[in-house]
Design an enzyme around this catalytic site. Structure first.
Site, mmCIF file in Angstrom:
data_model
loop_
_atom_site.group_PDB
_atom_site.id
_atom_site.type_symbol
_atom_site.label_atom_id
_atom_site.label_comp_id
_atom_site.label_asym_id
_atom_site.label_seq_id
_atom_site.Cartn_x
_atom_site.Cartn_y
_atom_site.Cartn_z
ATOM 1 N N SER A 162 0.846 -1.326 -0.300
ATOM 2 C CA SER A 162 -0.025 0.159 -0.091
ATOM 3 C C SER A 162 0.966 1.241 -0.154
ATOM 4 C CB SER A 162 -1.053 0.130 1.402
ATOM 5 O OG SER A 162 -1.516 1.211 1.555
ATOM 6 N N TYR A 175 -3.512 -0.341 9.990
ATOM 7 C CA TYR A 175 -3.287 -0.594 8.258
ATOM 8 C C TYR A 175 -1.951 -0.376 7.757
ATOM 9 C CZ TYR A 175 -4.568 -0.900 3.297
ATOM 10 O OH TYR A 175 -4.662 -1.082 2.145
#
Length: 279
Positions: A162, A175
């Protein structure tokens, strides 16, 4: 689905965790269109039926398999089911994961004004769930399915990193931490498996617009929310990506010819977001 380019994966067997989701389903269809037989993994087998049906309607071969990426027993059973059906596994796409809404810290920076949730009052159990889903949900399938991939021709593991791995994104510390760990694990595993014949790489998606997240990023009149405007302003290409922009990167990384000497790469597909510092 139109592919950006075609590669030949005839005879290869791909496992896609989170294969019933938007990105996982798209990846499953793309791999099948290149000739791979695809096992679409989800927590319930019926969740993958629409993806399998779409693949079969285009002449591909796929099966929906129930598996929980946080449960070894279910993963081992899924592996055996796939091996019994097709005899081999040589591609693993670890697509299961995502942000957990209840783990979000709804502040860009700390403020103790009012009753707003902040880091000090956040439920650590929610953060743990987010870490487990993304990190452990990549480690465990790699361990289980990777054991069947040693010695297989064109053995590939593709993880999903990510933008939060390049620099922490505000509001989602769990996250971002998990995705940074996935990038680190990808490089570790690439070295560890280098002489086994397994290549390990990762995609690092930027910000993509989907029907599922449109209401979160855009107002009813179509204008971006303030947070979305920040994303657009921080993306040199000045826009959100289309999820199908990820397909070419996936096919490159699993290509038996085009990337046979590529391992340990974290490939951004982000319109330049990761390399722009705002000035």
């Amino acid at each position: 689905m139109e592919l950006p380019f075609q590669i030949d994966l005839t005879g290869e067997v791909a496992v896609v965790t989170g294969g019933s989701g938007v990105i996982g389903g798209m990846f499953s269809k793309a791999l099948a269109k290149c000739g791979a037989r695809v096992a679409v993994l989800g927590r319930k087998a019926e969740n993958g039926f629409p993806v399998v049906q779409a693949i079969e309607e285009e002449g591909g071969e796929a099966v929906s398999v129930a598996a929980n990426v946080l449960d070894r027993e279910s993963l081992e059973a899924a592996k055996q089911e796939i091996l019994d059906k097709w005899g081999r596994i040589n591609i693993l796409v670890n697509c299961a994961g995502g942000a957990v809404k209840s783990a979000e810290i709804p502040q860009d920076q700390f403020s103790d004004q009012g009753n707003m949730l902040n880091f000090f009052t956040a439920d650590m159990e929610n953060l743990r769930k987010e870490l487990d889903l993304n990190l452990y949900g990549t480690l465990l399938p790699t361990q289980v399915f990777g054991a069947a991939m040693v010695g297989e021709e064109n053995a590939n593991i593709i993880n999903i990193s990510s933008m939060g791995a390049f620099g922490p994104l505000t509001r989602i510390p769990g996250y971002s931490s998990a995705k940074a760990a996935i990038s680190n694990f990808t490089e570790w595993a690439a070295n560890y498996f280098a002489k086994s014949g397994i290549r390990v790489n990762a995609l690092a998606p930027g910000f993509f617009q989907t029907p599922q997240n449109h209401a979160l990023h855009f107002n009813p009149d179509g204008t971006p929310t303030p947070r979305s405007q920040k994303i657009i302003d921080s993306t040199p290409m000045g826009k959100y990506g289309d999820p199908e922009d990820l397909i070419g990167a996936l096919l490159f990384l699993v290509s038996p010819k085009g990337s046979s000497f590529v391992t340990g790469v974290i490939l951004p597909v982000d319109g330049g977001f990761h390399c722009y510092l705002g000035v």
